[in-house]
Design a protein around this motif. Structure first.
Motif, PDB file in Angstrom:
ATOM      1  N   TYR A 125      34.464  31.009  41.310  1.00  0.00           N
ATOM      2  CA  TYR A 125      35.644  30.140  41.316  1.00  0.00           C
ATOM      3  C   TYR A 125      35.287  28.671  41.166  1.00  0.00           C
ATOM      4  O   TYR A 125      36.069  27.892  40.624  1.00  0.00           O
ATOM      5  CB  TYR A 125      36.437  30.345  42.602  1.00  0.00           C
ATOM      6  N   THR A 132      43.068  26.434  47.391  1.00  0.00           N
ATOM      7  CA  THR A 132      41.981  27.242  46.832  1.00  0.00           C
ATOM      8  C   THR A 132      41.600  28.396  47.747  1.00  0.00           C
ATOM      9  O   THR A 132      41.413  29.530  47.293  1.00  0.00           O
ATOM     10  CB  THR A 132      40.750  26.358  46.575  1.00  0.00           C
ATOM     11  N   VAL A 173      35.690  37.842  39.805  1.00  0.00           N
ATOM     12  CA  VAL A 173      36.419  36.589  40.007  1.00  0.00           C
ATOM     13  C   VAL A 173      36.646  35.882  38.677  1.00  0.00           C
ATOM     14  O   VAL A 173      37.733  35.333  38.421  1.00  0.00           O
ATOM     15  CB  VAL A 173      35.659  35.679  40.987  1.00  0.00           C
ATOM     16  N   ILE A 185      42.638  36.900  45.028  1.00  0.00           N
ATOM     17  CA  ILE A 185      41.507  37.349  44.212  1.00  0.00           C
ATOM     18  C   ILE A 185      40.689  38.417  44.927  1.00  0.00           C
ATOM     19  O   ILE A 185      40.390  39.471  44.357  1.00  0.00           O
ATOM     20  CB  ILE A 185      40.618  36.152  43.821  1.00  0.00           C
ATOM     21  N   ARG A 200      40.341  35.143  37.642  1.00  0.00           N
ATOM     22  CA  ARG A 200      40.740  33.731  37.659  1.00  0.00           C
ATOM     23  C   ARG A 200      41.632  33.374  36.478  1.00  0.00           C
ATOM     24  O   ARG A 200      42.452  32.459  36.564  1.00  0.00           O
ATOM     25  CB  ARG A 200      39.485  32.864  37.657  1.00  0.00           C
TER      26      ARG A 200
END
Length: 295
Positions: A119, A196, A177, A204, A181
């Protein structure tokens, strides 16, 4: 209250509701059910070892050394006259515990690293190069090197094996991820101004949980095998604490003349690893419908 009326059948209906999904899972995934049953039996034997056998696994009787299997010692005895059946039952506590502990530690650490690397683009370049460096070293060789720098304790064995398993989970989570994303639902959440941390752990991580759980089972099986390898070369857990690896390591000098000293713990270890892999394959098919259809 109706639920407290004896004979109302409500309790029976509740039990039927609970057991029905288990029967359906066992019918659709027999490998998962069989592997789970074998693991449950091994864990139960290890936990209830004093009830299964009254023999002290550390009791030395030189008059009974290296005896073949008999009614008095169904798995025979080792070179010090200790009962092999008792040592194998008690050794399951340590071997299974190491497998579970390594799977938990490596999975948690690898998941955190993978989430951050996948991320946060800046952290990706740093963390994944470290993971690539760790993965470039064979896992057993890395564990041996780490054990050579420390004392032969159970905790150090767990840490040494866990370090070699972290990159595998980290790369898996990072890949998940990176794909998630760019998903539409994640972009919508980002557009809504969600923080976040909430995006990672609320949106996620749950969608990447299935492969993480499956690979954790494989880490457990690999950890038990690695512990046995470390014991076999003299870099594992202390010999005073019985484990399947220790028992095989101590009996390797008599392998040609007394094969039962190594054969029985090796057989139990193989069964345990097979059961864990069956659970992992079953979970993969159950959590990933596409894999089940391909099979």
């Amino acid at each position: 209250m109706p639920s407290s009326i004896p004979g109302s059948g409500i309790e029976g209906n509740a039990m039927t509701t609970i057991t029905f999904p288990m029967r359906r899972i066992a019918r659709r995934h027999p490998g998962l059910a069989l592997g789970a049953a074998i693991l449950a039996a091994l864990c139960l034997l290890a936990l209830c070892a004093p009830l299964v056998t009254p023999v002290d696994p550390g009791f030395v009787d030189m008059s009974q050394r290296a005896k073949a299997p008999s009614w008095d010692h169904i798995f025979g005895t080792d070179m010090l006259g200790r009962d092999l059946f008792a040592r194998i039952i008690y050794g399951g506590r340590l071997s299974l515990s190491i497998g579970v502990a390594v799977a938990l530690i490596a999975t948690v650490a690898g998941t955190v690293i993978g989430l951050v690397a996948g991320y946060v683009r800046l952290a990706d370049a740093i963390l994944m190069r470290i993971m690539d460096g760790v993965m470039s070293i064979p896992s057993v060789l890395l564990a041996v090197a780490l054990m050579a720098l420390s004392t032969g304790s159970i905790g150090n064995v767990i840490v040494a094996i866990s370090i070699s398993g972290v990159p595998r989970i980290a790369r898996l989570v990072r890949g998940s991820v990176l794909s998630l994303r760019e998903a539409v639902f994640v972009e919508a959440v980002i557009g809504g101004g969600v923080g976040t941390g909430r995006i990672i752990f609320r949106h996620i991580l749950p969608n990447a949980a299935a492969p993480i759980i499956v690979n954790a089972t494989y880490l457990c099986a690999g950890a038990m095998l690695s512990e046995a390898v470390l014991c076999f070369i003299g870099a594992g857990t202390p010999p005073t604490v019985p484990s399947w690896g220790n028992i095989m390591a101590e009996g390797r000098t008599l392998w040609m003349v007394k094969p039962h000293i190594v054969a029985f713990p090796a057989l139990i270890l193989s069964i345990a690893i097979l059961a864990v892999n069956m659970v992992g394959d079953g979970l993969r098919d159950m959590l990933d419908p596409r894999a089940g259809r391909r099979n």
